[in-house]
Motif scaffolding. Sequence first.
Motif, PDB file in Angstrom:
ATOM      1  N   VAL A 153       0.833  -1.201   0.000  1.00 20.27           N
ATOM      2  CA  VAL A 153       0.000   0.000   0.000  1.00 20.27           C
ATOM      3  C   VAL A 153       0.872   1.256   0.000  1.00 20.27           C
ATOM      4  O   VAL A 153       0.599   2.220  -0.738  1.00 20.27           O
ATOM      5  CB  VAL A 153      -0.954   0.001   1.212  1.00 20.27           C
ATOM      6  N   LYS A 154       1.923   1.251   0.791  1.00 23.84           N
ATOM      7  CA  LYS A 154       2.821   2.413   0.823  1.00 23.84           C
ATOM      8  C   LYS A 154       3.449   2.661  -0.544  1.00 23.84           C
ATOM      9  O   LYS A 154       3.591   3.800  -0.989  1.00 23.84           O
ATOM     10  CB  LYS A 154       3.927   2.195   1.872  1.00 23.84           C
ATOM     11  N   ARG A 155       3.823   1.578  -1.226  1.00 21.25           N
ATOM     12  CA  ARG A 155       4.422   1.708  -2.554  1.00 21.25           C
ATOM     13  C   ARG A 155       3.431   2.295  -3.561  1.00 21.25           C
ATOM     14  O   ARG A 155       3.793   3.158  -4.372  1.00 21.25           O
ATOM     15  CB  ARG A 155       4.910   0.334  -3.012  1.00 21.25           C
ATOM     16  N   LEU A 156       2.194   1.873  -3.483  1.00 24.06           N
ATOM     17  CA  LEU A 156       1.167   2.397  -4.384  1.00 24.06           C
ATOM     18  C   LEU A 156       0.909   3.876  -4.131  1.00 24.06           C
ATOM     19  O   LEU A 156       0.757   4.661  -5.072  1.00 24.06           O
ATOM     20  CB  LEU A 156      -0.139   1.621  -4.214  1.00 24.06           C
ATOM     21  N   VAL A 157       0.885   4.245  -2.861  1.00 19.79           N
ATOM     22  CA  VAL A 157       0.580   5.631  -2.492  1.00 19.79           C
ATOM     23  C   VAL A 157       1.754   6.556  -2.803  1.00 19.79           C
ATOM     24  O   VAL A 157       1.592   7.581  -3.474  1.00 19.79           O
ATOM     25  CB  VAL A 157       0.201   5.717  -0.998  1.00 19.79           C
ATOM     26  N   ARG A 158       2.935   6.185  -2.336  1.00 19.36           N
ATOM     27  CA  ARG A 158       4.094   7.062  -2.504  1.00 19.36           C
ATOM     28  C   ARG A 158       4.552   7.149  -3.954  1.00 19.36           C
ATOM     29  O   ARG A 158       5.116   8.156  -4.376  1.00 19.36           O
ATOM     30  CB  ARG A 158       5.233   6.578  -1.603  1.00 19.36           C
ATOM     31  N   GLY A 159       4.285   6.097  -4.717  1.00 18.56           N
ATOM     32  CA  GLY A 159       4.634   6.131  -6.133  1.00 18.56           C
ATOM     33  C   GLY A 159       3.546   6.725  -7.002  1.00 18.56           C
ATOM     34  O   GLY A 159       3.694   6.785  -8.226  1.00 18.56           O
ATOM     35  N   ARG A 160       2.440   7.178  -6.368  1.00 19.02           N
ATOM     36  CA  ARG A 160       1.297   7.750  -7.081  1.00 19.02           C
ATOM     37  C   ARG A 160       0.852   6.843  -8.226  1.00 19.02           C
ATOM     38  O   ARG A 160       0.536   7.291  -9.322  1.00 19.02           O
ATOM     39  CB  ARG A 160       1.639   9.139  -7.631  1.00 19.02           C
ATOM     40  N   ARG A 161       0.798   5.545  -7.938  1.00 22.93           N
ATOM     41  CA  ARG A 161       0.400   4.586  -8.975  1.00 22.93           C
ATOM     42  C   ARG A 161      -1.107   4.447  -9.068  1.00 22.93           C
ATOM     43  O   ARG A 161      -1.615   3.893 -10.040  1.00 22.93           O
ATOM     44  CB  ARG A 161       1.050   3.232  -8.685  1.00 22.93           C
ATOM     45  N   VAL A 162      -1.819   4.909  -8.048  1.00 18.94           N
ATOM     46  CA  VAL A 162      -3.285   4.889  -8.055  1.00 18.94           C
ATOM     47  C   VAL A 162      -3.784   6.211  -7.487  1.00 18.94           C
ATOM     48  O   VAL A 162      -3.053   6.928  -6.802  1.00 18.94           O
ATOM     49  CB  VAL A 162      -3.850   3.711  -7.228  1.00 18.94           C
ATOM     50  N   ASP A 163      -5.049   6.522  -7.779  1.00 19.46           N
ATOM     51  CA  ASP A 163      -5.647   7.758  -7.256  1.00 19.46           C
ATOM     52  C   ASP A 163      -6.359   7.539  -5.940  1.00 19.46           C
ATOM     53  O   ASP A 163      -6.650   8.493  -5.210  1.00 19.46           O
ATOM     54  CB  ASP A 163      -6.644   8.328  -8.269  1.00 19.46           C
ATOM     55  N   GLY A 164      -6.691   6.305  -5.633  1.00 22.74           N
ATOM     56  CA  GLY A 164      -7.391   5.987  -4.400  1.00 22.74           C
ATOM     57  C   GLY A 164      -7.355   4.487  -4.178  1.00 22.74           C
ATOM     58  O   GLY A 164      -7.014   3.721  -5.090  1.00 22.74           O
ATOM     59  N   ILE A 165      -7.716   4.062  -2.973  1.00 24.97           N
ATOM     60  CA  ILE A 165      -7.598   2.650  -2.611  1.00 24.97           C
ATOM     61  C   ILE A 165      -8.894   2.145  -1.985  1.00 24.97           C
ATOM     62  O   ILE A 165      -9.515   2.832  -1.168  1.00 24.97           O
ATOM     63  CB  ILE A 165      -6.412   2.429  -1.649  1.00 24.97           C
ATOM     64  N   ILE A 166      -9.287   0.931  -2.381  1.00 25.09           N
ATOM     65  CA  ILE A 166     -10.417   0.224  -1.793  1.00 25.09           C
ATOM     66  C   ILE A 166      -9.879  -0.937  -0.964  1.00 25.09           C
ATOM     67  O   ILE A 166      -9.082  -1.739  -1.459  1.00 25.09           O
ATOM     68  CB  ILE A 166     -11.368  -0.316  -2.876  1.00 25.09           C
ATOM     69  N   LEU A 167     -10.303  -1.001   0.280  1.00 26.89           N
ATOM     70  CA  LEU A 167      -9.953  -2.127   1.147  1.00 26.89           C
ATOM     71  C   LEU A 167     -11.153  -3.060   1.203  1.00 26.89           C
ATOM     72  O   LEU A 167     -12.237  -2.665   1.621  1.00 26.89           O
ATOM     73  CB  LEU A 167      -9.604  -1.631   2.552  1.00 26.89           C
ATOM     74  N   LEU A 168     -10.971  -4.312   0.751  1.00 24.76           N
ATOM     75  CA  LEU A 168     -12.087  -5.245   0.654  1.00 24.76           C
ATOM     76  C   LEU A 168     -12.525  -5.818   1.996  1.00 24.76           C
ATOM     77  O   LEU A 168     -13.538  -6.497   2.067  1.00 24.76           O
ATOM     78  CB  LEU A 168     -11.743  -6.399  -0.294  1.00 24.76           C
ATOM     79  N   SER A 169     -11.758  -5.552   3.042  1.00 23.63           N
ATOM     80  CA  SER A 169     -12.155  -6.011   4.372  1.00 23.63           C
ATOM     81  C   SER A 169     -11.546  -5.064   5.397  1.00 23.63           C
ATOM     82  O   SER A 169     -10.651  -4.271   5.079  1.00 23.63           O
ATOM     83  CB  SER A 169     -11.675  -7.446   4.633  1.00 23.63           C
ATOM     84  N   SER A 170     -12.042  -5.141   6.619  1.00 24.27           N
ATOM     85  CA  SER A 170     -11.519  -4.282   7.678  1.00 24.27           C
ATOM     86  C   SER A 170     -11.412  -5.074   8.970  1.00 24.27           C
ATOM     87  O   SER A 170     -12.166  -6.027   9.194  1.00 24.27           O
ATOM     88  CB  SER A 170     -12.435  -3.072   7.895  1.00 24.27           C
ATOM     89  N   LYS A 171     -10.486  -4.668   9.785  1.00 23.81           N
ATOM     90  CA  LYS A 171     -10.288  -5.334  11.067  1.00 23.81           C
ATOM     91  C   LYS A 171      -9.884  -4.305  12.109  1.00 23.81           C
ATOM     92  O   LYS A 171      -9.598  -3.142  11.778  1.00 23.81           O
ATOM     93  CB  LYS A 171      -9.205  -6.413  10.947  1.00 23.81           C
ATOM     94  N   THR A 172      -9.886  -4.711  13.365  1.00 22.77           N
ATOM     95  CA  THR A 172      -9.481  -3.807  14.432  1.00 22.77           C
ATOM     96  C   THR A 172      -7.975  -3.549  14.350  1.00 22.77           C
ATOM     97  O   THR A 172      -7.207  -4.427  13.988  1.00 22.77           O
ATOM     98  CB  THR A 172      -9.829  -4.408  15.802  1.00 22.77           C
TER      99      THR A 172
END
Length: 337
Positions: A113-132
């Motif tokens: 996720v950090k690589r996708l964000v810092r490399g500006r490879r995507v405009d936004g992210i969807i997380l298919l699940s969530s946890k505490t």
Amino acid sequence: MSVTIKDVARRAGVSPSTVSRVISKHPRISKETAERVTRVMEELGYHPNSMAKGLVSKATYILGVILPRPAEELFQNYFFHEVLRGILAQANRSGYDLLIASGSSESDELETVKRLVRGRRVDGIILLSSKTKDPLIHFLNEVGFPFVIIGRSPDFPDAPTVDNDNVQAAYDATRHLINQGHERIGFVSGPQELTVSQDRLTGYRQAMLEAGLSISEDWIVEGEFLQETGYRAMSMLMNLPERPTALVVIDDIVAFGVLHGLNELGYSVPQDMCLVGFNNISLSEHTSPPLTSVDIGTYQIGYMTAQTLIKTISKEPLHQTRKIIPHRLIVRGSSVK
């Protein structure tokens, strides 16, 4: 000679900047203007250069989708297939592509996720699940990167989410079995760090307590969202001195494992055990007997999640950050004697 944006603007009677706004789906462009410009683009055979468009707007027009771990669940569980179908439909409609990623461990997932964000490879992210205490949500929130969660985040209640009322859904499923006369009702759960597992277990407990029924902790089995979990649960539950007569099962795929395990042990559904699953996947009505299931609107969840993320990326105001997709109980032969 190739058609340029100026050619489109001249034919449509607008400025080149207006054509650019139509291409980028700017919210302030009127529907009439957008339709006229789009029609002219089709007539002239003009196709926007996505790379050039991205350089100007600093956008990739790509949405990142982070698969849950273990990633092999994606290929065994129809829930994810249907969610992705909904995401893809809305993304395509809005001119976005998808980049799907995962990780083999929690730290690997975070680095992805950090690589996708810092490399500006995507405009936004969807997380298919969530946890505490989800490190992905903590990171995305900290850096202010657009994201949407399927589920909910106990740590960030104001984060954009698309979900069901899973407490109420499990309550309704359990109440259905109580109304059928069952008093000993078990629950086959998913991993307890996932909020969906926590919420459905809460709904089950609420229905049982409200009806004045006791809950044996031996009747609650935790596992993954795989058939193997349901199969293993039967070898445990059916050997108890006092076994349940009905089960709420966290997912239809897990319920298929329950059916298989009961069949191997020589028990019948619904004569010896009644079942209610979740997700109402297409195969549920073709089991023997057909599986009662809670339809959670899986396709709509995916579609709404992509729509919410695209609005977040465009900085459009969200009337509510937590969107709830309605559910309904589909009663079939597995829960009615």
